[in-house]
Design a protein around this motif. Sequence first.
Motif, PDB file in Angstrom:
ATOM      1  N   LEU A  24      -1.593   1.200  -4.918  1.00  0.00           N
ATOM      2  CA  LEU A  24      -0.781   0.009  -4.703  1.00  0.00           C
ATOM      3  C   LEU A  24       0.567   0.141  -5.398  1.00  0.00           C
ATOM      4  CD1 LEU A  24      -3.494  -2.729  -5.367  1.00  0.00           C
ATOM      5  CD2 LEU A  24      -2.772  -1.787  -3.173  1.00  0.00           C
ATOM      6  N   ARG A  25       1.563  -0.478  -4.822  1.00  0.00           N
ATOM      7  CA  ARG A  25       2.883  -0.506  -5.442  1.00  0.00           C
ATOM      8  C   ARG A  25       2.919  -1.529  -6.583  1.00  0.00           C
ATOM      9  NH1 ARG A  25       5.791   2.515  -1.971  1.00  0.00           N
ATOM     10  NH2 ARG A  25       5.286   2.382   0.227  1.00  0.00           N
ATOM     11  N   ASP A  26       2.271  -2.682  -6.385  1.00  0.00           N
ATOM     12  CA  ASP A  26       2.267  -3.756  -7.375  1.00  0.00           C
ATOM     13  C   ASP A  26       0.849  -4.309  -7.498  1.00  0.00           C
ATOM     14  OD1 ASP A  26       2.800  -5.854  -9.068  1.00  0.00           O
ATOM     15  OD2 ASP A  26       4.046  -6.966  -7.651  1.00  0.00           O
ATOM     16  N   MET A  27       0.206  -4.041  -8.635  1.00  0.00           N
ATOM     17  CA  MET A  27      -1.174  -4.484  -8.848  1.00  0.00           C
ATOM     18  C   MET A  27      -1.304  -5.998  -8.908  1.00  0.00           C
ATOM     19  SD  MET A  27      -3.401  -1.929  -9.199  1.00  0.00           S
ATOM     20  CE  MET A  27      -4.655  -2.347 -10.391  1.00  0.00           C
ATOM     21  N   THR A  28      -0.235  -6.696  -9.298  1.00  0.00           N
ATOM     22  CA  THR A  28      -0.324  -8.151  -9.442  1.00  0.00           C
ATOM     23  C   THR A  28      -0.445  -8.864  -8.109  1.00  0.00           C
ATOM     24  OG1 THR A  28       2.086  -8.397  -9.458  1.00  0.00           O
ATOM     25  CG2 THR A  28       0.993  -8.093 -11.591  1.00  0.00           C
ATOM     26  N   ARG A  29      -0.120  -8.196  -7.011  1.00  0.00           N
ATOM     27  CA  ARG A  29      -0.225  -8.803  -5.686  1.00  0.00           C
ATOM     28  C   ARG A  29      -1.639  -8.753  -5.129  1.00  0.00           C
ATOM     29  NH1 ARG A  29       4.586  -6.292  -2.255  1.00  0.00           N
ATOM     30  NH2 ARG A  29       3.432  -7.377  -0.617  1.00  0.00           N
ATOM     31  N   MET A  30      -2.535  -8.006  -5.767  1.00  0.00           N
ATOM     32  CA  MET A  30      -3.912  -7.896  -5.304  1.00  0.00           C
ATOM     33  C   MET A  30      -4.700  -9.148  -5.697  1.00  0.00           C
ATOM     34  SD  MET A  30      -6.791  -5.032  -6.177  1.00  0.00           S
ATOM     35  CE  MET A  30      -7.092  -5.645  -7.810  1.00  0.00           C
ATOM     36  N   ASP A  31      -5.515  -9.668  -4.770  1.00  0.00           N
ATOM     37  CA  ASP A  31      -6.328 -10.856  -5.004  1.00  0.00           C
ATOM     38  C   ASP A  31      -7.803 -10.454  -4.949  1.00  0.00           C
ATOM     39  OD1 ASP A  31      -7.497 -13.333  -5.152  1.00  0.00           O
ATOM     40  OD2 ASP A  31      -6.510 -14.148  -3.369  1.00  0.00           O
ATOM     41  N   ARG A  32      -8.447 -10.372  -6.131  1.00  0.00           N
ATOM     42  CA  ARG A  32      -9.842  -9.917  -6.193  1.00  0.00           C
ATOM     43  C   ARG A  32     -10.790 -10.875  -5.497  1.00  0.00           C
ATOM     44  NH1 ARG A  32     -11.407  -6.468 -11.380  1.00  0.00           N
ATOM     45  NH2 ARG A  32     -13.222  -6.258 -10.076  1.00  0.00           N
ATOM     46  N   GLN A  33     -10.540 -12.174  -5.593  1.00  0.00           N
ATOM     47  CA  GLN A  33     -11.409 -13.134  -4.922  1.00  0.00           C
ATOM     48  C   GLN A  33     -11.323 -12.988  -3.410  1.00  0.00           C
ATOM     49  OE1 GLN A  33     -10.271 -16.941  -6.550  1.00  0.00           O
ATOM     50  NE2 GLN A  33     -12.069 -16.957  -7.889  1.00  0.00           N
ATOM     51  N   ALA A  34     -10.129 -12.761  -2.908  1.00  0.00           N
ATOM     52  CA  ALA A  34      -9.957 -12.569  -1.471  1.00  0.00           C
ATOM     53  C   ALA A  34     -10.651 -11.287  -1.005  1.00  0.00           C
ATOM     54  CB  ALA A  34      -8.484 -12.541  -1.109  1.00  0.00           C
ATOM     55  N   LEU A  35     -10.679 -10.263  -1.853  1.00  0.00           N
ATOM     56  CA  LEU A  35     -11.399  -9.035  -1.503  1.00  0.00           C
ATOM     57  C   LEU A  35     -12.898  -9.303  -1.409  1.00  0.00           C
ATOM     58  CD1 LEU A  35      -9.524  -6.370  -3.644  1.00  0.00           C
ATOM     59  CD2 LEU A  35      -9.671  -6.449  -1.163  1.00  0.00           C
ATOM     60  N   THR A  36     -13.431 -10.100  -2.323  1.00  0.00           N
ATOM     61  CA  THR A  36     -14.845 -10.448  -2.283  1.00  0.00           C
ATOM     62  C   THR A  36     -15.159 -11.243  -1.015  1.00  0.00           C
ATOM     63  OG1 THR A  36     -14.907 -10.504  -4.689  1.00  0.00           O
ATOM     64  CG2 THR A  36     -16.719 -11.573  -3.545  1.00  0.00           C
ATOM     65  N   VAL A  37     -14.305 -12.186  -0.674  1.00  0.00           N
ATOM     66  CA  VAL A  37     -14.487 -12.982   0.544  1.00  0.00           C
ATOM     67  C   VAL A  37     -14.391 -12.088   1.778  1.00  0.00           C
ATOM     68  CG1 VAL A  37     -13.446 -14.808   1.948  1.00  0.00           C
ATOM     69  CG2 VAL A  37     -13.702 -15.118  -0.512  1.00  0.00           C
ATOM     70  N   ALA A  38     -13.544 -11.060   1.717  1.00  0.00           N
ATOM     71  CA  ALA A  38     -13.369 -10.138   2.841  1.00  0.00           C
ATOM     72  C   ALA A  38     -14.542  -9.176   3.002  1.00  0.00           C
ATOM     73  CB  ALA A  38     -12.077  -9.357   2.668  1.00  0.00           C
ATOM     74  N   LEU A  55       0.833  -1.203   0.000  1.00  0.00           N
ATOM     75  CA  LEU A  55       0.000   0.000   0.000  1.00  0.00           C
ATOM     76  C   LEU A  55       0.871   1.257   0.000  1.00  0.00           C
ATOM     77  CD1 LEU A  55      -2.651  -0.964   2.696  1.00  0.00           C
ATOM     78  CD2 LEU A  55      -2.803  -1.234   0.230  1.00  0.00           C
ATOM     79  N   LYS A  56       0.638   2.127  -0.974  1.00  0.00           N
ATOM     80  CA  LYS A  56       1.317   3.431  -0.993  1.00  0.00           C
ATOM     81  C   LYS A  56       0.538   4.424  -0.140  1.00  0.00           C
ATOM     82  CE  LYS A  56       3.570   3.731  -5.492  1.00  0.00           C
ATOM     83  NZ  LYS A  56       3.546   4.472  -6.755  1.00  0.00           N
ATOM     84  N   SER A  57      -0.756   4.522  -0.423  1.00  0.00           N
ATOM     85  CA  SER A  57      -1.611   5.443   0.326  1.00  0.00           C
ATOM     86  C   SER A  57      -3.039   4.963   0.238  1.00  0.00           C
ATOM     87  CB  SER A  57      -1.499   6.864  -0.219  1.00  0.00           C
ATOM     88  OG  SER A  57      -2.058   6.928  -1.518  1.00  0.00           O
TER      89      SER A  57
END
Length: 96
Positions: A61-75, A46-48
């Motif tokens: 984000l510093r690196d978009m590839t590290r984001m997990d969309r499925q995990a965000l939905t579960v969260a 996280l940058k800001s």
Amino acid sequence: MFGKMQRAFWKALTPDLVVDEPKVLAQPVSGLAANVVAALGGVDNLKSQQPVALTRVRVELRDMTRMDRQALTVAGVPGVMMLEGGVVHLITGLQP
């Protein structure tokens, strides 16, 4: 409020002399749940972050590839809007 207006005035007149205010660095406890931070790739990714509206949080984000969309939905994040430059809007809805 007057200070912000005065700063904007001088920045308009002398843009190269007035330094922009630094962005607030993301903190893991400042409004995002731990599982949401983990789904975004961790605290170091996280940058800001800042709330944009009652139902939305803007995250850089510093690196978009590290984001997990499925995990965000579960969260519990019902919507994710990805923009250019590593910017992501999390549509959170009105949370109690």
